[in-house]
Scaffold this active site. Structure first.
Site, PDB file in Angstrom:
ATOM      1  N   HIS A  14       0.942  -1.220   0.070  1.00  0.00           N
ATOM      2  CA  HIS A  14       0.021   0.048  -0.016  1.00  0.00           C
ATOM      3  C   HIS A  14       0.806   1.275   0.024  1.00  0.00           C
ATOM      4  O   HIS A  14       1.415   1.819   1.187  1.00  0.00           O
ATOM      5  CB  HIS A  14      -0.855  -0.234   1.094  1.00  0.00           C
ATOM      6  CG  HIS A  14      -1.997   1.148   1.304  1.00  0.00           C
ATOM      7  ND1 HIS A  14      -3.303   0.928   1.930  1.00  0.00           N
ATOM      8  CD2 HIS A  14      -1.974   2.308   0.622  1.00  0.00           C
ATOM      9  CE1 HIS A  14      -3.826   1.911   1.939  1.00  0.00           C
ATOM     10  NE2 HIS A  14      -3.236   2.709   1.276  1.00  0.00           N
ATOM     11  N   HIS A  16       1.327   4.922  -2.465  1.00  0.00           N
ATOM     12  CA  HIS A  16       1.252   5.670  -3.580  1.00  0.00           C
ATOM     13  C   HIS A  16       2.275   6.177  -4.023  1.00  0.00           C
ATOM     14  O   HIS A  16       2.757   7.133  -3.097  1.00  0.00           O
ATOM     15  CB  HIS A  16      -0.053   6.783  -3.029  1.00  0.00           C
ATOM     16  CG  HIS A  16      -1.297   6.155  -2.554  1.00  0.00           C
ATOM     17  ND1 HIS A  16      -2.244   5.922  -3.291  1.00  0.00           N
ATOM     18  CD2 HIS A  16      -1.680   5.588  -1.297  1.00  0.00           C
ATOM     19  CE1 HIS A  16      -3.455   5.655  -2.503  1.00  0.00           C
ATOM     20  NE2 HIS A  16      -2.979   5.237  -1.445  1.00  0.00           N
ATOM     21  N   HIS A 194      -9.650   1.259  -1.639  1.00  0.00           N
ATOM     22  CA  HIS A 194      -9.464   1.689  -0.313  1.00  0.00           C
ATOM     23  C   HIS A 194     -10.685   1.412   0.398  1.00  0.00           C
ATOM     24  O   HIS A 194     -12.043   2.031  -0.495  1.00  0.00           O
ATOM     25  CB  HIS A 194      -9.116   3.012  -0.360  1.00  0.00           C
ATOM     26  CG  HIS A 194      -7.641   3.448  -0.541  1.00  0.00           C
ATOM     27  ND1 HIS A 194      -6.970   2.914  -1.629  1.00  0.00           N
ATOM     28  CD2 HIS A 194      -6.732   4.135   0.241  1.00  0.00           C
ATOM     29  CE1 HIS A 194      -5.687   3.338  -1.401  1.00  0.00           C
ATOM     30  NE2 HIS A 194      -5.705   4.034  -0.488  1.00  0.00           N
ATOM     31  N   GLU A 197     -11.403   3.273   5.763  1.00  0.00           N
ATOM     32  CA  GLU A 197     -10.486   3.984   6.318  1.00  0.00           C
ATOM     33  C   GLU A 197     -11.051   5.099   7.054  1.00  0.00           C
ATOM     34  O   GLU A 197     -11.237   5.354   8.210  1.00  0.00           O
ATOM     35  CB  GLU A 197      -9.630   4.666   5.075  1.00  0.00           C
ATOM     36  CG  GLU A 197      -8.454   5.729   5.761  1.00  0.00           C
ATOM     37  CD  GLU A 197      -7.773   6.337   4.317  1.00  0.00           C
ATOM     38  OE1 GLU A 197      -8.529   6.335   3.364  1.00  0.00           O
ATOM     39  OE2 GLU A 197      -6.744   7.098   4.660  1.00  0.00           O
ATOM     40  N   ASP A 275       1.983   3.866   2.770  1.00  0.00           N
ATOM     41  CA  ASP A 275       0.676   4.934   2.089  1.00  0.00           C
ATOM     42  C   ASP A 275       1.428   6.111   1.218  1.00  0.00           C
ATOM     43  O   ASP A 275       1.661   5.817   0.338  1.00  0.00           O
ATOM     44  CB  ASP A 275      -0.179   5.280   3.298  1.00  0.00           C
ATOM     45  CG  ASP A 275      -1.810   5.597   2.665  1.00  0.00           C
ATOM     46  OD1 ASP A 275      -1.905   5.621   1.577  1.00  0.00           O
ATOM     47  OD2 ASP A 275      -2.455   6.087   3.477  1.00  0.00           O
ATOM     48  N   ASP A 276       1.718   7.281   2.031  1.00  0.00           N
ATOM     49  CA  ASP A 276       2.380   8.284   1.623  1.00  0.00           C
ATOM     50  C   ASP A 276       3.400   8.748   2.433  1.00  0.00           C
ATOM     51  O   ASP A 276       3.368   9.560   3.252  1.00  0.00           O
ATOM     52  CB  ASP A 276       1.051   9.461   1.267  1.00  0.00           C
ATOM     53  CG  ASP A 276      -0.083   8.986   0.584  1.00  0.00           C
ATOM     54  OD1 ASP A 276       0.003   8.980  -0.665  1.00  0.00           O
ATOM     55  OD2 ASP A 276      -1.127   8.607   1.177  1.00  0.00           O
TER      56      ASP A 276
END
Ligand code: HPA
Ligand code: ZN
Length: 334
Positions: A14, A16, A194, A197, A275-276
């Site tokens: 996961h 991005h 997703h 969340e 994630d980010d």
């Protein structure tokens, strides 16, 4: 503990790629492409990363992505991330990318794909890191735009293993993309989404039943529905959990409130992901360390995050076997 985590083989499911854009590279690319950004230096950019929820992050994240213009930009971005994988002992990574963020600005789908795939090929050859690409539809945009994006992906189909769904979850439920996901599955793509969340646990059920996803991204709100948790265990549905993201976006007030360890102990297949990372304060090791400092975990439990991620990954059976062997050798040598 931190030493065990540093050496632990990892698999990231996961991530991005646009969310790995560090402020320093954002500045370099803004200069290179003559793009104005409303910050004087990278420290000012970092100071702006104070989020109250998912949307407050997404607004800044889409703005940051505007500096990505040329094939070289996408290559530099991806190569920088793969070097971070090497540093954190990530052996396999599955990367999300958001084509609509770029094509809406007139950047070619090909430009994005060429930059990404060149960096990934180099990482495989020189760093030994395997990878897959997952095309994400932005759920705040309409179905037609998603269909258009699926069409543009045709020429690159061999390089894209799955389609996913990201961006603002509340108000944009899975069923909005039922038809485009059906078309994608028909074309041979796997699917992920997703769900759960910020949105309700019913989004997880709909992602499984309507979008027929192979795994759920985030999914932490499954705990609101005990029957759903039982289903996740029974059907071995993997949740790609992102601990630092969840605390930065106030899904949980603090890391000791995070439910990842409870879920692991209830038998849900969960993994740890970044994630980010450029926006949420850390890559894979940082996420593992953050969980391990707020919760008491055995080495075996930490290794289970990687076992779960290997099993849920989209790599070949042969590669899964290699990853298992490497993890097993590490655990046996402790
Ligand atoms: N959630 C939804 N959309 C996103 C995220 C996320 O965590 N990161 C990048 N796009
Ligand atoms: Zn995400």
């Amino acid at each position: 503990m931190y030493q065990f985590i540093a050496g632990l083989p990892k698999v990231e499911l996961h991530l991005h790629i646009e969310g790995s854009l560090e402020p320093e590279l954002m500045f370099e690319l803004a200069q290179r492409n003559n793009i104005d950004i409303p910050f004087a230096n990278p420290d000012e950019v970092r100071a702006a990363y104070d989020f109250s929820n998912l949307q407050s992050f997404l607004d800044i994240y889409y703005q940051g992505a505007q500096v990505l213009v040329t094939e070289r930009d996408f290559y530099d971005l991806t190569w920088a991330y793969m070097l971070r994988c090497k540093a954190d002992n990530v052996l396999h990574a599955e990367l999300f990318f958001d084509p609509q963020t770029h094509t809406a600005r007139g950047i070619g789908f090909d430009t994005v794909m060429k930059g990404l795939t060149k960096a990934l090929a180099k990482a495989e050859a020189e760093l030994g890191i395997s990878s897959q690409l997952i095309l994400c539809f932005l759920r705040h945009l309409d179905e037609l735009s998603a269909f258009d994006t699926l069409q543009q992906a045709q020429l690159w189909k061999e390089k894209i293993v799955a389609v996913g769904l990201d961006s603002s979850e509340v108000g944009h439920p899975p069923e909005k993309f039922a038809r485009v996901f059906a078309a994608a599955r028909e074309q041979g793509y796997l699917t992920v989404a997703h769900a759960g969340e910020e949105g309700p646990s019913s989004n997880i059920i709909d992602a499984l039943d309507i979008l027929q996803v192979s795994r759920i991204d985030h999914g932490v709100r499954c705990v609101d529905d005990p029957q759903l948790v039982a289903r996740l265990v029974e059907q071995k549905v993997h949740l790609t959990i992102c601990p630092l993201s969840n605390t930065k976006l106030k899904v949980f007030d603090s890391m000791d409130q995070h439910n990842i360890v409870d879920l692991l102990r209830q038998g849900v297949s969960v993994g740890i992901n970044a994630d980010d990372p450029a926006y949420f304060g850390g890559y894979m090791n940082d996420n593992f360390n953050a969980v391990a400092s707020a919760h008491t975990l055995s080495h075996k439990e930490l290794a289970n995050f990687t076992y779960n991620a290997i099993d849920a990954s989209f790599c070949s059976v042969g590669r899964k076997y290699e990853l298992h062997q490497q993890l097993q050798a590490y655990v046996d040598n402790q």
